[in-house]
Structure formats: structure tokens, C-alpha cells
Scaffold this motif. Structure first.
Motif, PDB file in Angstrom:
ATOM      1  N   ALA A 131      27.276  68.417  72.700  1.00 52.65           N
ATOM      2  CA  ALA A 131      27.492  67.671  71.002  1.00 52.65           C
ATOM      3  C   ALA A 131      28.335  68.726  70.293  1.00 52.65           C
ATOM      4  O   ALA A 131      29.241  68.411  69.645  1.00 52.65           O
ATOM      5  CB  ALA A 131      26.020  67.632  70.508  1.00 52.65           C
ATOM      6  N   LYS A 132      27.946  70.074  70.657  1.00 50.50           N
ATOM      7  CA  LYS A 132      28.869  71.045  69.745  1.00 50.50           C
ATOM      8  C   LYS A 132      30.455  71.236  70.158  1.00 50.50           C
ATOM      9  O   LYS A 132      31.151  71.124  69.251  1.00 50.50           O
ATOM     10  CB  LYS A 132      28.179  72.443  70.072  1.00 50.50           C
ATOM     11  N   ILE A 133      30.609  70.877  71.431  1.00 51.70           N
ATOM     12  CA  ILE A 133      32.036  70.847  71.894  1.00 51.70           C
ATOM     13  C   ILE A 133      32.721  69.507  71.440  1.00 51.70           C
ATOM     14  O   ILE A 133      33.889  69.811  71.155  1.00 51.70           O
ATOM     15  CB  ILE A 133      31.748  70.837  73.444  1.00 51.70           C
ATOM     16  N   TYR A 134      31.934  68.355  71.511  1.00 48.66           N
ATOM     17  CA  TYR A 134      32.470  67.246  71.272  1.00 48.66           C
ATOM     18  C   TYR A 134      32.908  67.300  69.651  1.00 48.66           C
ATOM     19  O   TYR A 134      33.838  66.539  69.099  1.00 48.66           O
ATOM     20  CB  TYR A 134      31.551  65.912  71.215  1.00 48.66           C
ATOM     21  N   LYS A 135      31.996  67.968  68.688  1.00 49.34           N
ATOM     22  CA  LYS A 135      32.289  67.872  67.295  1.00 49.34           C
ATOM     23  C   LYS A 135      33.549  68.761  67.014  1.00 49.34           C
ATOM     24  O   LYS A 135      34.287  68.417  66.132  1.00 49.34           O
ATOM     25  CB  LYS A 135      31.112  68.634  66.853  1.00 49.34           C
ATOM     26  N   ALA A 136      33.684  69.854  67.989  1.00 51.98           N
ATOM     27  CA  ALA A 136      34.837  70.857  67.655  1.00 51.98           C
ATOM     28  C   ALA A 136      36.085  70.255  67.906  1.00 51.98           C
ATOM     29  O   ALA A 136      37.185  70.468  67.644  1.00 51.98           O
ATOM     30  CB  ALA A 136      34.711  71.918  68.627  1.00 51.98           C
ATOM     31  N   CYS A 137      35.874  69.080  68.742  1.00 51.74           N
ATOM     32  CA  CYS A 137      37.095  68.301  69.354  1.00 51.74           C
ATOM     33  C   CYS A 137      37.370  66.939  68.777  1.00 51.74           C
ATOM     34  O   CYS A 137      38.172  66.173  69.050  1.00 51.74           O
ATOM     35  CB  CYS A 137      37.016  68.117  71.035  1.00 51.74           C
ATOM     36  N   GLY A 138      36.626  66.738  67.353  1.00 51.10           N
ATOM     37  CA  GLY A 138      36.732  65.494  66.879  1.00 51.10           C
ATOM     38  C   GLY A 138      35.979  64.140  67.329  1.00 51.10           C
ATOM     39  O   GLY A 138      36.114  63.312  66.854  1.00 51.10           O
ATOM     40  N   ALA A 139      35.237  64.367  68.524  1.00 54.87           N
ATOM     41  CA  ALA A 139      34.748  63.082  69.078  1.00 54.87           C
ATOM     42  C   ALA A 139      33.293  62.801  68.398  1.00 54.87           C
ATOM     43  O   ALA A 139      32.279  63.058  68.817  1.00 54.87           O
ATOM     44  CB  ALA A 139      34.348  63.251  70.567  1.00 54.87           C
ATOM     45  N   LEU A 140      33.445  62.382  67.403  1.00 54.12           N
ATOM     46  CA  LEU A 140      31.923  62.265  66.392  1.00 54.12           C
ATOM     47  C   LEU A 140      31.230  61.189  66.457  1.00 54.12           C
ATOM     48  O   LEU A 140      30.029  61.348  66.464  1.00 54.12           O
ATOM     49  CB  LEU A 140      32.658  62.085  64.782  1.00 54.12           C
ATOM     50  N   LYS A 141      31.675  60.286  67.328  1.00 50.82           N
ATOM     51  CA  LYS A 141      30.799  58.999  67.844  1.00 50.82           C
ATOM     52  C   LYS A 141      29.892  59.763  68.701  1.00 50.82           C
ATOM     53  O   LYS A 141      28.793  59.258  68.987  1.00 50.82           O
ATOM     54  CB  LYS A 141      31.680  57.787  68.195  1.00 50.82           C
TER      55      LYS A 141
END
Length: 429
Positions: A392-402
Motif C-alpha cells: 500500500a505504501k509503495i502504491y501510494k508513492a506511485c500514485g495508484a490510489l485505488k
């Protein structure tokens, strides 16, 4: 309702939500006796058995059964004390027994394989089990261990194949393994049902070792499912059978810390365990509780004690995960984390091992590489909450908010398992 009343109502709700304590589950008087110093009768018995077989072996060094008995005693001593030297001595004697029988005794091969599993030497364990499988006697027991090792190695199709070979709903060993398989697939409800069947079977047979195992493991699963009361009661059941069960005491300490938010009492319980049982993992737990308590000095002291404890070659790869996570979040030591992550992937290429690599990349600021690892080796392949938090932290850093929002909802259901420190971090994702 007027605006003034609405404001007052919201204020009251806010105040109440901050002051209401979680339901008290544990009772000190129920577990206090298990924390008192105790002359462990099992320890004395095993030490006496060890001395007996050593004396026999000294007189007859050619007798390989005596060697195997010595190995078994050392293995049992490791379980009682957590002393890594005992586990390594057990390995030495099991290897002697295997060599003296020229790798033809499947029982000794499996005993050495079990020892290797405890040391996280899964590939070495697999090689021995394949030899035992070829020998062919007591084959079902070998197949059960092959399931265990293939699951640890991430060979999930092979693990399922072996599970199917000994499928039997009346068999305790099958029930606990199909529960483990169900948990691997994210089916916690199903896993608990199988463990409950195994518990009932163990209780009907009044098999002490099976009851001891199932009570602590079912307690863990109940905790993950949010049934904290049942978790606590099963840890108590385990202690009734064995007042020196360190894992059960640790489980109660976790409830006191994670559910009841009582760090002082949790630390007291763990301190009582550490007097007779030595596991570096406990220092990490104490460090986490100290951090939650707001005592950074105590936290650093426990972390330093942990580092000293694991600076012992006998531990081998047993603490790779914990070491990698510690190093990953310290930029000065991220190169060490990267090295350990690659070693773990080589040892067993599971989503959990790849998580160490992704988390190291993330903490280094290499978000693109971290995302690639998550998408290729982790996404949809594991339900481990800690791994999902990292994703989740990695997705957030990459803008994959869904994807972040989906994972956040799952993680909010695992706050007891992850602990209050991680719960705070989840809310801030």
C-alpha cells in the motif's frame, strides 16, 4: 436539530470515542501463576535423558540409535529453552545418525529435515525428504513434511499436490495442514473451521502434544479473526497443559499490548518469559512496545540487545526477515537489507521474500523498482498484512490510489494482528 446541538453531540461522540477503553479480556490472576519462577520438570527430565544416552553412547559409539536419541534430546531442549546451541547440536548428532545408516533410514532423514526446517534451511530439508520419499517406508509422514517444505519454498502447486495425496478429514495432521493451506489462500474462516475440527479430535483422543499445538495455533487464528476472548482462552488452555509454554505467554502479552493497550503489563509478561526462554524475536517485540509507550531510550536498548543476540553464526538465516526490515528503514544500512533480501529470494522465492526487496527499494526511494517487484511477485499472491501494508505504501508513492484504498480497508481489519503502532500508520496511508 439546531447547529449548536449538532456541534455538542459531535463533541460528546468525539470525547467518548477517545475515552472508551477496549474490552478487558485478560485477568492477571488467571495467568499470574504461570509467570512465577518455576523449576521446569520437562527440562530436568530431558537433561537426565540426555545424560543417560550420552553415557550409553560413550560405551558403545557404534550404536547409531544412541546417537539419534541424543539428537532428539537436544532438539527437545531447544524447544524448551530456545537455546540455539541445542538446535545446532541436534543437527550434528542427527547428521551422524544419517551418515552411520548411509542415508537409508527415512526416520533419521526426516528428523534431520525437521531440524533444518527450524533453521530455515528449507532446500536442504527438501533434499533429505526426497531421499526419504524414494526409500518409501512411512510414506504418508514424508508426504506431509513435503507439503510443509514446498509451502515454505513457495512451490504452491507441488504443495497442493502433496496435500491431496493424504486427504483425510479424520486425520489430525491433514486437518492442520489444510487449515494452513486455507490461510495461505486468504480463507481465514475456513482455516479456523479445520483447526476447530483438529482441536476436537485432539481433545477426544486426549493427545497432550496435539492439544498443546492446536491450542496455541488456534489462539493465533482467533486473534487474527478478531475473536480476542477465544484467543485468550486457548492460550490459557495451552498453559494449563504446560505452564512453561513461552509461546502461549507471548500470545497473552500480545493481547495485553495490542488489544488492551497496556504496554507496562505486556513488558512485564515478556520479561518473565525471557528468564527461562531465549529468543531474539522477543527483544524486537519489547522494542515495539517501548516505542508505543513513548520510551525511545528503552526501545533502543532492546534493539541493541537484539542485534547482539543475532550476531551469532549459529542462527544462520533464521532472522533474515527481521534483520532486512530493520536495515531497510535505516538508509545507512540499506545495502545490507538489499543483500539479505536477495539471499532470502534465493533461499525461498515467496511473496514474503520479495516483499523484503520491494520494501528496501521503497526506503531507498527507488519507487519504480519497488512497484515492479510488487506487481510481479506480490500482488494477489499473499494475504500477509505486513506485506500488504508495504504494498500500500509503495502504491501510494506511485500514485495508484485505488489500490491503496482497497488495501487500506483490508488492513484496517488486521490491526490487532499488526499492533497499535502499525494501526496508526495504516490510518495515515
Amino acid at each position: 436539530m439546531t447547529l449548536r446541538l449538532i456541534t455538542l453531540f459531535c463533541t460528546l461522540v468525539s470525547v467518548l470515542s477517545c475515552t472508551i477503553s477496549p474490552k478487558q479480556v485478560t485477568q492477571v490472576q488467571q495467568y499470574e501463576a504461570y509467570l512465577l519462577p518455576d523449576n521446569n520438570p520437562d527440562l530436568k527430565t530431558t537433561a537426565a535423558e540426555l545424560a543417560f544416552w550420552k553415557a550409553k553412547h560413550q560405551k558403545h559409539p557404534e550404536q547409531f540409535p544412541y546417537v539419534a536419541k541424543i539428537a532428539s534430546c537436544y532438539n527437545h531442549l531447544f524447544g524448551i529453552t530456545g537455546d540455539i546451541d541445542c538446535l545446532k547440536l541436534a543437527e550434528t548428532y542427527y547428521m551422524q545418525a544419517v551418515e552411520m545408516t548411509h542415508y537409508t533410514n527415512s526416520g533419521y532423514l526426516k528428523s534431520l529435515a525437521s531440524n533444518y526446517i527450524s533453521q530455515h534451511k528449507f532446500k536442504a530439508a527438501l533434499a533429505l525428504l526426497k531421499k526419504a520419499e524414494t526409500i518409501g517406508d512411512h510414506l504418508e509422514g514424508t508426504q506431509k513434511m513435503l507439503f510443509d517444505v514446498h509451502l515454505e519454498l513457495g512451490n504452491y502447486d507441488l504443495a497442493k499436490t502433496y496435500l491431496d495425496t493424504f486427504s483425510d478429514d479424520s486425520d489430525f495432521d491433514y486437518l492442520i495442514r489444510v487449515a494452513k493451506w486455507s490461510d495461505h489462500r486468504g480463507q481465514l474462516d475456513v482455516a479456523i473451521k479445520y483447526l476447530e475440527k483438529a482441536r476436537d479430535k485432539a481433545e477426544f483422543a486426549n493427545n497432550k502434544s496435539e492439544k498443546q499445538w492446536i491450542y496455541t495455533n488456534l489462539a493465533d487464528f482467533y486473534g487474527h479473526h478478531g475473536n480476542i476472548e477465544a484467543s485468550y482462552q486457548h492460550f490459557l488452555k495451552a498453559l494449563e497443559l504446560n505452564p512453561n509454554d513461552a509461546y502461549a505467554k507471548k500470545g497473552i502479552a500480545w493481547i495485553v499490548y495490542s488489544h488492551e493497550k497496556n504496554p507496562k503489563e505486556a513488558l512485564r509478561i515478556i520479561e518473565s518469559i525471557s528468564k527461562n526462554y531465549h529468543d531474539p524475536d522477543y527483544y524486537l517485540l519489547q522494542a515495539e512496545i517501548a516505542e508505543f509507550k513513548g520510551d525511545d531510550k528503552l526501545k533502543d536498548a532492546f534493539l541493541n540487545t537484539y542485534k547482539i543476540a543475532v550476531d551469532n553464526n549459529n542462527y544462520g538465516d533464521m532472522y533474515n526477515k527481521y534483520n532486512a526490515l530493520l536495515y531497510a528503514e535505516n538508509k545507512a544500512e540499506s545495502a545490507k537489507a538489499l543483500k539479505i533480501a536477495h539471499r532470502e529470494i534465493n533461499n525461498r522465492p515467496t511473496p514474503q521474500s520479495y516483499d523484503l526487496l520491494a520494501w528496501t527499494y521503497f526506503n531507498q526511494g527507488d519507487y519504480k523498482d519497488a512497484l515492479q517487484v510488487v506487481e510481479t511477485h506480490i500482488d494477489g499472491k499473499t494475504f500477509e498484512p505486513e506485506v500488504l501494508f508495504h504494498a500500500a505504501k509503495i502504491y501510494k508513492a506511485c500514485g495508484a490510489l485505488k489500490k491503496v484504498n482497497v488495501l487500506k480497508k483490508e488492513l484496517q481489519e488486521s490491526t490487532f494482528e499488526l499492533g497499535p503502532l502499525m494501526a496508526q500508520k495504516i490510518e495515515n496511508i
